[in-house]
Structure formats: structure tokens, C-alpha cells
Design a protein around this motif. Sequence first.
Motif, PDB file in Angstrom:
ATOM      1  N   ALA A 148     -11.441  -0.318   2.953  1.00  0.00           N
ATOM      2  CA  ALA A 148     -12.235   0.062   1.832  1.00  0.00           C
ATOM      3  C   ALA A 148     -12.084  -0.974   0.723  1.00  0.00           C
ATOM      4  CB  ALA A 148     -12.008   1.518   1.437  1.00  0.00           C
ATOM      5  N   ASP A 149     -10.715  -1.128   0.591  1.00  0.00           N
ATOM      6  CA  ASP A 149     -10.365  -2.005  -0.853  1.00  0.00           C
ATOM      7  C   ASP A 149     -10.744  -3.436  -0.677  1.00  0.00           C
ATOM      8  OD1 ASP A 149      -9.021  -0.278  -2.302  1.00  0.00           O
ATOM      9  OD2 ASP A 149      -7.215  -0.782  -1.623  1.00  0.00           O
ATOM     10  N   LEU A 150     -10.773  -3.972   0.768  1.00  0.00           N
ATOM     11  CA  LEU A 150     -11.154  -5.401   1.017  1.00  0.00           C
ATOM     12  C   LEU A 150     -12.606  -5.364   0.949  1.00  0.00           C
ATOM     13  CD1 LEU A 150      -8.926  -5.998   4.142  1.00  0.00           C
ATOM     14  CD2 LEU A 150      -8.961  -7.370   1.984  1.00  0.00           C
ATOM     15  N   ASP A 151     -13.438  -4.141   1.159  1.00  0.00           N
ATOM     16  CA  ASP A 151     -14.864  -4.377   1.173  1.00  0.00           C
ATOM     17  C   ASP A 151     -15.707  -4.152  -0.107  1.00  0.00           C
ATOM     18  OD1 ASP A 151     -15.156  -4.664   3.747  1.00  0.00           O
ATOM     19  OD2 ASP A 151     -15.236  -2.434   4.479  1.00  0.00           O
ATOM     20  N   LYS A 152     -14.804  -3.927  -1.102  1.00  0.00           N
ATOM     21  CA  LYS A 152     -15.415  -3.763  -2.495  1.00  0.00           C
ATOM     22  C   LYS A 152     -15.557  -5.308  -3.194  1.00  0.00           C
ATOM     23  CE  LYS A 152     -12.870   0.317  -3.675  1.00  0.00           C
ATOM     24  NZ  LYS A 152     -11.594   1.036  -4.291  1.00  0.00           N
ATOM     25  N   GLY A 153     -16.888  -5.425  -3.194  1.00  0.00           N
ATOM     26  CA  GLY A 153     -17.216  -6.553  -4.032  1.00  0.00           C
ATOM     27  C   GLY A 153     -16.842  -7.738  -3.219  1.00  0.00           C
ATOM     28  N   HIS A 210       0.820  -1.309  -0.093  1.00  0.00           N
ATOM     29  CA  HIS A 210      -0.131   0.006   0.099  1.00  0.00           C
ATOM     30  C   HIS A 210       0.834   1.131   0.112  1.00  0.00           C
ATOM     31  CE1 HIS A 210      -3.592   2.731   0.633  1.00  0.00           C
ATOM     32  NE2 HIS A 210      -2.654   3.094   1.671  1.00  0.00           N
ATOM     33  N   ARG A 211       1.807   1.174   0.754  1.00  0.00           N
ATOM     34  CA  ARG A 211       2.960   2.461   0.794  1.00  0.00           C
ATOM     35  C   ARG A 211       3.302   2.709  -0.582  1.00  0.00           C
ATOM     36  NH1 ARG A 211       8.732   1.472   2.973  1.00  0.00           N
ATOM     37  NH2 ARG A 211       8.776   0.598   1.156  1.00  0.00           N
ATOM     38  N   ASP A 212       3.599   1.606  -1.364  1.00  0.00           N
ATOM     39  CA  ASP A 212       4.312   1.951  -2.855  1.00  0.00           C
ATOM     40  C   ASP A 212       3.165   1.777  -4.034  1.00  0.00           C
ATOM     41  OD1 ASP A 212       6.671   1.941  -1.321  1.00  0.00           O
ATOM     42  OD2 ASP A 212       7.024  -0.039  -1.617  1.00  0.00           O
ATOM     43  N   ARG A 213       1.845   1.823  -3.442  1.00  0.00           N
ATOM     44  CA  ARG A 213       1.123   1.490  -4.742  1.00  0.00           C
ATOM     45  C   ARG A 213       0.905   2.990  -5.388  1.00  0.00           C
ATOM     46  NH1 ARG A 213      -4.895   0.983  -1.792  1.00  0.00           N
ATOM     47  NH2 ARG A 213      -5.279   0.276  -3.647  1.00  0.00           N
ATOM     48  N   THR A 214       0.255   2.713  -6.668  1.00  0.00           N
ATOM     49  CA  THR A 214      -0.280   3.770  -7.299  1.00  0.00           C
ATOM     50  C   THR A 214      -1.778   3.870  -7.158  1.00  0.00           C
ATOM     51  OG1 THR A 214      -0.647   2.570  -9.374  1.00  0.00           O
ATOM     52  CG2 THR A 214       1.586   3.334  -9.094  1.00  0.00           C
ATOM     53  N   ARG A 215      -2.358   5.055  -7.253  1.00  0.00           N
ATOM     54  CA  ARG A 215      -3.867   5.208  -7.146  1.00  0.00           C
ATOM     55  C   ARG A 215      -4.791   4.154  -8.041  1.00  0.00           C
ATOM     56  NH1 ARG A 215      -5.492   9.622  -4.451  1.00  0.00           N
ATOM     57  NH2 ARG A 215      -4.200  11.145  -3.944  1.00  0.00           N
ATOM     58  N   SER A 216      -4.104   3.690  -9.009  1.00  0.00           N
ATOM     59  CA  SER A 216      -5.146   2.886 -10.094  1.00  0.00           C
ATOM     60  C   SER A 216      -4.837   1.409  -9.407  1.00  0.00           C
ATOM     61  CB  SER A 216      -4.587   3.115 -11.281  1.00  0.00           C
ATOM     62  OG  SER A 216      -3.223   3.133 -11.689  1.00  0.00           O
ATOM     63  N   GLU A 217      -3.991   1.116  -8.756  1.00  0.00           N
ATOM     64  CA  GLU A 217      -3.738  -0.265  -8.672  1.00  0.00           C
ATOM     65  C   GLU A 217      -5.018  -0.939  -7.458  1.00  0.00           C
ATOM     66  OE1 GLU A 217       0.552  -1.787  -8.166  1.00  0.00           O
ATOM     67  OE2 GLU A 217       0.311  -0.045  -7.182  1.00  0.00           O
ATOM     68  N   PRO A 218      -5.556  -2.125  -8.158  1.00  0.00           N
ATOM     69  CA  PRO A 218      -6.503  -2.629  -7.110  1.00  0.00           C
ATOM     70  C   PRO A 218      -5.720  -3.534  -6.230  1.00  0.00           C
ATOM     71  CG  PRO A 218      -6.285  -3.595  -9.251  1.00  0.00           C
ATOM     72  CD  PRO A 218      -5.515  -2.472  -9.151  1.00  0.00           C
ATOM     73  N   LEU A 219      -6.157  -4.059  -5.019  1.00  0.00           N
ATOM     74  CA  LEU A 219      -5.722  -4.912  -4.108  1.00  0.00           C
ATOM     75  C   LEU A 219      -5.483  -6.181  -5.077  1.00  0.00           C
ATOM     76  CD1 LEU A 219      -5.240  -4.699  -0.965  1.00  0.00           C
ATOM     77  CD2 LEU A 219      -7.391  -6.335  -0.891  1.00  0.00           C
ATOM     78  N   PRO A 220      -4.287  -6.677  -4.853  1.00  0.00           N
ATOM     79  CA  PRO A 220      -3.713  -7.950  -5.752  1.00  0.00           C
ATOM     80  C   PRO A 220      -4.132  -9.140  -4.604  1.00  0.00           C
ATOM     81  CG  PRO A 220      -1.954  -6.878  -4.565  1.00  0.00           C
ATOM     82  CD  PRO A 220      -3.126  -6.053  -4.339  1.00  0.00           C
ATOM     83  N   LEU A 221      -3.954 -10.062  -5.326  1.00  0.00           N
ATOM     84  CA  LEU A 221      -4.274 -11.465  -4.647  1.00  0.00           C
ATOM     85  C   LEU A 221      -3.015 -11.968  -4.047  1.00  0.00           C
ATOM     86  CD1 LEU A 221      -6.319 -13.666  -4.481  1.00  0.00           C
ATOM     87  CD2 LEU A 221      -5.427 -14.779  -6.269  1.00  0.00           C
ATOM     88  N   PHE A 222      -1.807 -11.727  -4.472  1.00  0.00           N
ATOM     89  CA  PHE A 222      -0.663 -11.922  -4.006  1.00  0.00           C
ATOM     90  C   PHE A 222       0.363 -10.553  -3.550  1.00  0.00           C
ATOM     91  CE2 PHE A 222      -1.708 -15.875  -5.975  1.00  0.00           C
ATOM     92  CZ  PHE A 222      -1.863 -16.720  -5.106  1.00  0.00           C
ATOM     93  N   PHE A 223       0.885 -10.676  -2.653  1.00  0.00           N
ATOM     94  CA  PHE A 223       1.857  -9.758  -2.417  1.00  0.00           C
ATOM     95  C   PHE A 223       3.358  -9.968  -2.429  1.00  0.00           C
ATOM     96  CE2 PHE A 223      -1.452  -6.765  -1.143  1.00  0.00           C
ATOM     97  CZ  PHE A 223      -2.588  -7.881  -0.614  1.00  0.00           C
ATOM     98  N   PRO A 224       4.466  -9.119  -2.839  1.00  0.00           N
ATOM     99  CA  PRO A 224       5.694  -9.477  -2.751  1.00  0.00           C
ATOM    100  C   PRO A 224       5.883  -9.848  -1.318  1.00  0.00           C
ATOM    101  CG  PRO A 224       5.403  -7.191  -3.948  1.00  0.00           C
ATOM    102  CD  PRO A 224       4.145  -7.702  -3.324  1.00  0.00           C
TER     103      PRO A 224
END
Length: 236
Positions: free
Chosen positions: A191-196, A153-167
Motif C-alpha cells: 500500500a505504501d509503494l502504491d501511494k503516488g 517496517h517492523r520498527d516503524r511508527t505509524r506516521s513514518e512514510p516509506l523512505p528512499l533509503f533503509f538501514p
Amino acid sequence: MITYILRHGQTDYSKQYLVNGDPSRAILLNEEGVRSCRQPWSVVPLHKVRTWLASEFPRARQTASLLMGVPIPDLVVDARLNELDYGTFEGGPFREYAAWIETHGGSQCPPGAGESLRDGIRRMLSGVHAVLEYPGPRVLVCHGLLVSVLLWHRDRTRSEPLPLFFPEAPCAEPLSVPDDLLLDWIGALLADLDKGKPQDTEACCGTAILRAGHRSAVATFDAADHSPEKKEPPHA
């Protein structure tokens, strides 16, 4: 005020990418994990830390104790910071759990587990939010997934959705976050987690959140641990 959030030191399980979501298993840091906790830290003013917090897992409590230099009689142990419940994947390679998640999605509970990946992250974030009630500066010792999510999240861009896997998150390397920024991160991620979010996940995952959600206790450091930690699959 600032919270220093870090993944526990390396274990034989994490080195081999094996999963351990059961805190009753006495898995401790390996030699490298112990060594990393005894190196001097310039980034964290350890002598000024007012609150030490950790998950229930022995490896997290051991890491906190080693960083402090002595056993910590007033270590705050919060089950909301625990590793994921891996169900029938417990003790096996992370890639097997990851393959199941890739097929079924992050909102479904794996066989034998009490929570989904997404609900596990939500539970961990609720634990981080509760940390802010304690005097700071604070050191919070948790697990790879939580740190990975925060770093992403610290390094994300505004357009990035929450991924399934993380580094994969590094072991025993503190992430320093001011309180106001940490609150913003938690709010955005929830908020990302609550979407859909599928409604049918409530039945299998709600119990685990309630079970772990409000158990916070003061405890003395007690024995062992080591565990998996999530490495991003090459295809993820």
C-alpha cells in the motif's frame, strides 16, 4: 507457521559495498560469510524446517546449503526474491547508485536497468507472499534490501512514510515472522509503494516485474556468488 527470512552471508562485494544485481556472475561468500553460516543457530530449529527457499543468486543458494549442512536438492529458487537490477551501476560502488536514486527518485529506472527501486521492492514482496504457499517452518535466503525493508517496517511508527533509503541489514541473521503478521507487513508495504506511484514508470519497469514475477523453480545448489548490499548513505 513461521518464516525465517535472512540476508545471505557476507561476500567480498557486500563487504566493500559494491553492487551485483546479475545472478549469472559467480560471486560466492567470503571466509567470514562461510563461517557465519556454520555457527550453530539457537533461534532457528533447522531440523524442523520443511521448506528452504532462495533467490537465483549463487550467494543465496550457497548460504542455504551451508545452513542445511549438505547440498539441498529440493531448494526452491524464486527469481522474485532476486537482488535489484542495477543497470549500468552493476559492479560499482553502492554510493554511485544511491546518488542517482537520490537525484531521480525511487520510482525511476536507472540507466540500463529493467526496474526502479520501488518496483524492485514490490517484486520482492510478491516473492515473499508466494513463500507462504509452501509448508512451514520455512527458511528464505534473500538479499539486504528486502530484509532492510521488513526490519524498517517492523520498527516503524505509524506516521513514518516509506523512505528512499533503509538501514543496512545484517548478514545471516534470521528475522522470524509468523504467517499472519507477514501477510500484514506485505499488505502495508505494498500500500505504501502504491501511494503516488507515477504512471510513466510502468513502461520501463513493468517488463522486469513480469519477467521475474512468475519464474519459480526447484533447483539443486549450484556454485557461487557474492554481491553488494545496501548501506544507508550517511546523508540518507
